[in-house]
Design an enzyme around this catalytic site. Sequence first.
Site, PDB file in Angstrom:
ATOM      1  N   GLU A   9      43.474  42.188  39.332  1.00  0.00           N
ATOM      2  CA  GLU A   9      44.532  42.978  38.689  1.00  0.00           C
ATOM      3  C   GLU A   9      44.500  42.913  37.151  1.00  0.00           C
ATOM      4  O   GLU A   9      45.514  42.606  36.505  1.00  0.00           O
ATOM      5  CB  GLU A   9      45.899  42.534  39.222  1.00  0.00           C
ATOM      6  CG  GLU A   9      46.002  42.705  40.732  1.00  0.00           C
ATOM      7  CD  GLU A   9      47.300  42.171  41.334  1.00  0.00           C
ATOM      8  OE1 GLU A   9      48.164  41.724  40.561  1.00  0.00           O
ATOM      9  OE2 GLU A   9      47.436  42.203  42.568  1.00  0.00           O
ATOM     10  N   GLU A  20      42.889  44.702  50.658  1.00  0.00           N
ATOM     11  CA  GLU A  20      44.194  44.135  51.032  1.00  0.00           C
ATOM     12  C   GLU A  20      45.037  45.192  51.749  1.00  0.00           C
ATOM     13  O   GLU A  20      46.145  45.506  51.337  1.00  0.00           O
ATOM     14  CB  GLU A  20      44.917  43.606  49.787  1.00  0.00           C
ATOM     15  CG  GLU A  20      44.123  42.585  48.996  1.00  0.00           C
ATOM     16  CD  GLU A  20      44.849  42.047  47.775  1.00  0.00           C
ATOM     17  OE1 GLU A  20      46.098  42.127  47.730  1.00  0.00           O
ATOM     18  OE2 GLU A  20      44.173  41.543  46.858  1.00  0.00           O
TER      19      GLU A  20
END
Length: 512
Positions: free
Chosen positions: A144, A253
Amino acid sequence: MKMKKLFLKKILTVTLFLILCTDLSFAQMAINKPKFVGNIVRDGNNIRANFDDYWNQVTAENAGKWGSAEPSQDNYNWTQLDNIYNYALNHNFPYKHHTLIWGNQEPGWISSLDSASQYEEVVEWITLVGQRYPDADFCDVVNEPLHDPPSYKDALGGDGTTGWDWVIKSFELARQYLSPGTKLHINEYSVINDNTANANFIQIINLLKDRGLIDGIGVQGHNFEVNGGASLNTLVNNLTNLANTGLPIYISEFDINEANDNTQLTKYQSIFPALYEHPGVVGITLWGYVQFEIWQTNAYLLDDRLAERPAMVWLKNYLRAPFRPVLISPNGTSNEPRNPVLTWHSSETATSYRVRVATNSNFTNVVFDSTLSDTTIQTSVLAANQFHYWQVSAANPQGTSPYSTSATFTTGEQVTDVDEGNSLPLQFSLEQNYPNPFNPATTIEFSVAERSFVKLELINMLGQIVKVLSTSEFDKGTYMINVDLSDLVSGTYIYRISAGNYISSKKLLLLK
C-alpha cells in the site's frame, strides 16, 4: 488399527482420484487449473485441517508483518510464521511473505529511532526474512505505497527525485537480501476500481520495472474494491492496464462480503471469473474463508460448523470445469461464406466443446448446434445475408464452463466447398493423447497452422520438465507422435506444446 484404516482410506482416495479424476472434494479446488486459488492462514499455531481440501497457495495473514514478527526491538516472534511457511513447503504450495514494508502494522518502536538507526533496522529485518525463509515463492516488498507509507520512509530516501525513492530503495534491499528465487511484488488496493489510483500505481511499477526490481503485481481485490460500485468493465480494463506492463498479476486479498447467501453467490458468479480468467492474472488468494476467522464479517465461505455456503459450492464446481473459451474468428466480419469456419482458443482441461450459432443475441433462435473435441468447426449452410451470433462452451468430466462472450458475423451469398481429405489445419491445436490411461505407450496429436518451431514437453505435477518429446520445425499440417514412457513412474503428467505464440497443455495418466 485406527491408524491403519486411516492410511488405507487415504491410499484409496488418491487412487480413485488418479484413475477416475471425477471427484475433487478431497483435493484443492484449483488442482486442475493453470492458476492457483489460495488463502491466508490466520493462526500459525492452529492451521485448519481442511485448508488443503480447498486451497493450493498460502499467505500468512499477520504473522509476516514486521509489527507482528518484531513487537519489541530485537525480540522476534517467528513461531507462527515458521509454522505457516513449513506447512506451505510440506504441501508443495506456493508461499508468499506478507509483508516487508508497510505503514499500517509497522513496529511501534521504529518511529522513535533516528533515521540512520531506522535504516539499519530495515536492513536487519529484510536480511533475517531472507535467511529464515529462503524458499518463499513471493514477497510483498512494499504494501500500500499509495495509501499507507511507513513513518520511516525518509530513512529509505523519502520521495526523492522520482517521487518514490523510498519504494525503489525497499526493492533494492529486497533484491539484495532475499533469496534469488523469491519473486518481488508490490501490493495495493483500489487500483482496479479507481482509474486515478491505477495510473499512479503503474507509475511506481514502471519505475521499479525500469530498474529490474519487480517480478509481480499484487491487486488486493477486497469487497469494497470489486463489489463497491465499479463496473466489471472498469475492473477488467484496469487489470488490462496493469497487464500491459508485462508483469504477472496476483489478486492477493479477495473477498465478497455479503450476509445473504444468494447475493454472495450471485456476486461470486460474476466477479470471480472476470478476475480469475483475465489473461494477465496468474492466481487469486482469498482473505479468509471460515466464519469468525475472517476480516470481513460476512465474507466467509464456511460457517462456524464448517458447512459450505452456496458460493463455496459454486466455486468448487466452477474450478472443476474448464475456463470459458476465447473466440478467434470470425468476429465482426461481413460477407462470410454461408458455411463459415469457426475457430477458438483451446481451454485448459477441456475434453469437448459445444458450439452454437443463432440469429439473435440471447440464443433463443439457434440455427447451428454441435459438440466436438477440436477447436475448429465448419458450420452447415446458413441463411444468406444474415447477421449471426456464435458462442462456445467447454466441458470435461467434472463440469461445463459458461459460454464464451459472443462474436458476430454476417453471411454473404457463397458456400465454401470442403475437401475433407485434403484439408489443412486453420489454427494450432493440441489433442488429448490416446489411449489414456496407458501403459507405457501413447500417441499425441497436434496441428500446426504455419511452419513453426514446435517444442513438446512432459511435466510432472510439481511443474518439473521430466522429458522433452520433440524440438523440431514442422510445416503446416497435423502430426502424431508416438511416446514411450516406460522409464517413468505411474502417475498424472502434463504435456505442453509451444509453437510461436501458441501454448497449450493437457493431462495424461500413466498406469503401470
